[in-house]
Design an enzyme around this catalytic site. Structure first.
Site, PDB file in Angstrom:
ATOM      1  N   CYS A 126       0.807  -1.231   0.000  1.00 58.38           N
ATOM      2  CA  CYS A 126       0.000   0.000   0.000  1.00 58.38           C
ATOM      3  C   CYS A 126       0.841   1.283   0.000  1.00 58.38           C
ATOM      4  O   CYS A 126       0.571   2.216  -0.758  1.00 58.38           O
ATOM      5  CB  CYS A 126      -0.955   0.001   1.189  1.00 58.38           C
ATOM      6  SG  CYS A 126      -0.236  -0.628   2.706  1.00 58.38           S
ATOM      7  N   HIS A 234      -2.700   6.315   4.645  1.00 60.81           N
ATOM      8  CA  HIS A 234      -1.272   6.448   4.940  1.00 60.81           C
ATOM      9  C   HIS A 234      -0.779   7.812   4.440  1.00 60.81           C
ATOM     10  O   HIS A 234      -1.195   8.280   3.379  1.00 60.81           O
ATOM     11  CB  HIS A 234      -0.463   5.378   4.199  1.00 60.81           C
ATOM     12  CG  HIS A 234      -0.721   3.977   4.647  1.00 60.81           C
ATOM     13  ND1 HIS A 234      -1.401   3.648   5.801  1.00 60.81           N
ATOM     14  CD2 HIS A 234      -0.353   2.784   4.077  1.00 60.81           C
ATOM     15  CE1 HIS A 234      -1.434   2.328   5.926  1.00 60.81           C
ATOM     16  NE2 HIS A 234      -0.822   1.786   4.893  1.00 60.81           N
TER      17      HIS A 234
HETATM   18  N1  LIG Z   1      -5.000  -3.486   5.052  1.00 60.20           N
HETATM   19  C1  LIG Z   1      -4.280  -2.930   4.075  1.00 60.20           C
HETATM   20  O1  LIG Z   1      -4.094  -1.701   3.955  1.00 60.20           O
HETATM   21  C2  LIG Z   1      -3.663  -3.794   3.054  1.00 60.20           C
HETATM   22  C3  LIG Z   1      -3.130  -3.182   1.944  1.00 60.20           C
HETATM   23  C4  LIG Z   1      -2.545  -3.961   0.962  1.00 60.20           C
HETATM   24  C5  LIG Z   1      -2.529  -5.308   1.122  1.00 60.20           C
HETATM   25  N2  LIG Z   1      -3.046  -5.903   2.214  1.00 60.20           N
HETATM   26  C6  LIG Z   1      -2.978  -7.358   2.285  1.00 60.20           C
HETATM   27  O2  LIG Z   1      -4.278  -7.915   2.106  1.00 60.20           O
HETATM   28  C7  LIG Z   1      -4.401  -9.086   2.887  1.00 60.20           C
HETATM   29  C8  LIG Z   1      -5.601  -8.980   3.812  1.00 60.20           C
HETATM   30  O3  LIG Z   1      -5.477  -7.854   4.645  1.00 60.20           O
HETATM   31  P1  LIG Z   1      -6.696  -7.322   5.556  1.00 60.20           P
HETATM   32  O4  LIG Z   1      -6.215  -6.060   6.135  1.00 60.20           O
HETATM   33  O5  LIG Z   1      -7.997  -7.358   4.813  1.00 60.20           O
HETATM   34  O6  LIG Z   1      -6.724  -8.483   6.701  1.00 60.20           O
HETATM   35  P2  LIG Z   1      -7.949  -8.971   7.579  1.00 60.20           P
HETATM   36  O7  LIG Z   1      -8.901  -7.870   7.831  1.00 60.20           O
HETATM   37  O8  LIG Z   1      -7.347  -9.683   8.731  1.00 60.20           O
HETATM   38  O9  LIG Z   1      -8.717 -10.076   6.651  1.00 60.20           O
HETATM   39  C9  LIG Z   1      -8.144 -11.309   6.266  1.00 60.20           C
HETATM   40  C10 LIG Z   1      -9.103 -12.070   5.363  1.00 60.20           C
HETATM   41  O10 LIG Z   1      -8.484 -13.282   4.907  1.00 60.20           O
HETATM   42  C11 LIG Z   1      -9.353 -14.388   5.205  1.00 60.20           C
HETATM   43  N3  LIG Z   1      -8.561 -15.605   5.423  1.00 60.20           N
HETATM   44  C12 LIG Z   1      -7.626 -15.830   6.389  1.00 60.20           C
HETATM   45  N4  LIG Z   1      -7.132 -17.076   6.261  1.00 60.20           N
HETATM   46  C13 LIG Z   1      -7.747 -17.651   5.200  1.00 60.20           C
HETATM   47  C14 LIG Z   1      -7.681 -18.933   4.566  1.00 60.20           C
HETATM   48  N5  LIG Z   1      -6.846 -19.871   5.006  1.00 60.20           N
HETATM   49  N6  LIG Z   1      -8.473 -19.164   3.505  1.00 60.20           N
HETATM   50  C15 LIG Z   1      -9.328 -18.217   3.044  1.00 60.20           C
HETATM   51  N7  LIG Z   1      -9.446 -16.984   3.605  1.00 60.20           N
HETATM   52  C16 LIG Z   1      -8.666 -16.709   4.662  1.00 60.20           C
HETATM   53  C17 LIG Z   1     -10.087 -13.952   6.449  1.00 60.20           C
HETATM   54  O11 LIG Z   1     -11.245 -14.745   6.640  1.00 60.20           O
HETATM   55  P3  LIG Z   1     -11.943 -14.870   8.116  1.00 60.20           P
HETATM   56  O12 LIG Z   1     -12.746 -13.629   8.316  1.00 60.20           O
HETATM   57  O13 LIG Z   1     -12.773 -16.086   7.962  1.00 60.20           O
HETATM   58  O14 LIG Z   1     -10.822 -15.022   9.098  1.00 60.20           O
HETATM   59  C18 LIG Z   1     -10.408 -12.497   6.069  1.00 60.20           C
HETATM   60  O15 LIG Z   1     -11.470 -12.477   5.119  1.00 60.20           O
HETATM   61  C19 LIG Z   1      -3.042  -9.257   3.601  1.00 60.20           C
HETATM   62  O16 LIG Z   1      -2.229 -10.100   2.802  1.00 60.20           O
HETATM   63  C20 LIG Z   1      -2.495  -7.867   3.622  1.00 60.20           C
HETATM   64  O17 LIG Z   1      -1.090  -7.859   3.683  1.00 60.20           O
HETATM   65  C21 LIG Z   1      -3.628  -5.174   3.179  1.00 60.20           C
END
Ligand SMILES: NC(=O)c1ccc[n+]([C@@H]2O[C@H](COP(=O)([O-])OP(=O)(O)OC[C@H]3O[C@@H](n4cnc5c(N)ncnc54)[C@H](OP(=O)(O)O)[C@@H]3O)[C@@H](O)[C@H]2O)c1
Length: 335
Positions: A126, A234
């Site tokens: 990001c 950010h």
């Molecule tokens: N937040 C940001 O600004 C941002 C920016 C760029 C990239 N990212 C990336 O995007 C990803 C998610 O981030 P987030 O902030 O959305 O995290 P988050 O709110 O913790 O959400 C994680 C998601 O992944 C699902 N999940 C976890 N384990 C899984 C599995 N084994 N199989 C299928 N689904 C699974 C979770 O499902 P449950 O609800 O069932 O646990 C939830 O839907 C990460 O890789 C992060 O590095 C985030």
């Protein structure tokens, strides 16, 4: 188009659904996917209810496109299974970004590298996305030599657990922790784990991903990434040294005319970008544009963007839009 959203219950996944609906991406059928604990949960998309399914069930339903935001380890295992089934994957995790066989794409900068053979496409980090959107038009004109960046990153960048930590702390509730320290009323100069050279992984992502997206290994980047207790996006203080001299009025014009950028730079009226204003917007906001008076050909600026939108969901959906427009989705099966 049949579209799977893997991680549909998470912060990025939820935003992805919102952005797909807002931008009217041609979704004929949605397949929301999450971990075991969420299977069967109902998700609303464009007024219709969908049940969350497992990754295995999603592959069986043969979507054309899968937007992943379920963490690196899930992506490392699951994205190749989708790709092998002929499904085009756009992945938000760090799993594939530096893999030399995978493209790392910010549409305003390098969408033209994409081909129908790209079955797993990486969405950059990001903080890198918003920086390269702002730097690309300046690099094209003046050629960047070196970038010194310090970030002020929102807790939404760490996911649902971190947002809960901030508000629990604010409300005096003792709950699960996403960070090793209190985040409310604090600043944590660590994002992701430390690497051997003393930099964090987040800092190394900014250094390495910038070179890959810009297609120029000669750009030197040094970064300090910091977590702060804000929600909207950010912010980055960026110092850029160019090969060639620049004119400040021309810099402002180049940025104002570049796609995806809004220049907010009117210090006489106290106008500059802030995360509260960038929140829920798709653009990258640039302000505090000024000469670094201590060094030739060097510029200071301040870059702000909503990390869940341009830093994640919007960028992924823009990649999908580009692929759809060029008819590059679901044509070849990855070996
Ligand atoms: N937040 C940001 O600004 C941002 C920016 C760029 C990239 N990212 C990336 O995007 C990803 C998610 O981030 P987030 O902030 O959305 O995290 P988050 O709110 O913790 O959400 C994680 C998601 O992944 C699902 N999940 C976890 N384990 C899984 C599995 N084994 N199989 C299928 N689904 C699974 C979770 O499902 P449950 O609800 O069932 O646990 C939830 O839907 C990460 O890789 C992060 O590095 C985030």
């Amino acid at each position: 188009m049949k579209v799977a959203v893997v991680g549909a219950t998470g912060l990025v996944g939820t935003k992805m659904l919102q952005v797909l609906a807002e931008r009217n991406f041609p979704v004929t059928e949605l397949i929301p996917v999450a971990s075991e604990k969420s299977i069967g949960k109902e998700i609303t998309f464009k007024g219709k209810q969908y049940k969350v399914v497992s990754v295995e069930d999603a592959i069986k339903q043969k979507p054309d496109l899968a937007l992943f935001s379920a963490g690196g380890s899930t992506s490392l295992i699951q994205a190749p299974l989708f790709a092998a089934a002929g499904i085009t994957v756009v992945d938000n995790s760090s799993a594939w970004r530096m893999d030399p066989t995978k493209k790392l794409v910010v549409p305003e900068v390098n969408a033209d590298v994409l081909t129908a053979d790209d079955k797993i496409i990486a969405n950059p980090n990001c903080s890198t996305i918003q920086m390269v959107v702002a730097l690309k038009p300046l690099h094209d004109k003046y050629k960047i030599k070196r970038v010194v960046v310090s970030t002020y990153q929102s807790v939404t960048g760490t996911g649902v657990k971190a947002v809960d930590q901030l508000f629990n702390e604010r409300n005096g509730i003792d709950g699960p922790k996403a960070y090793p320290y209190t985040i409310d009323l604090n600043v944590i100069p660590q994002i992701d784990v430390f690497t051997e050279n003393g930099y964090t992984k987040e800092e190394m992502k900014m250094i390495l991903e910038t070179k890959k997206i810009m297609g120029d290994d000669s750009i030197r980047v040094t970064a300090t990434t910091v977590r702060i207790p804000v929600m909207g996006g950010h912010s980055e203080s960026v110092n850029v040294e160019f090969e060639n001299d620049f004119d400040l009025a021309e810099v402002r014009e180049l940025l104002s005319n570049a796609p995806g950028i809004i220049v907010t730079d009117d210090t006489a009226n106290l106008k500059y970008p802030m995360p509260l204003d960038a929140h829920d917007k798709d653009e990258v906001f640039v302000g505090r544009i000024r000469r670094d008076e201590t060094q030739d050909n060097t510029l200071n600026c301040w870059i702000v963007s909503d990390n869940l939108r341009k830093g994640a969901a919007t960028n992924a959906v823009q990649i999908a839009e580009y692929l759809a427009a060029k008819n590059l989705i679901g044509q070849a099966v990855e070996a």
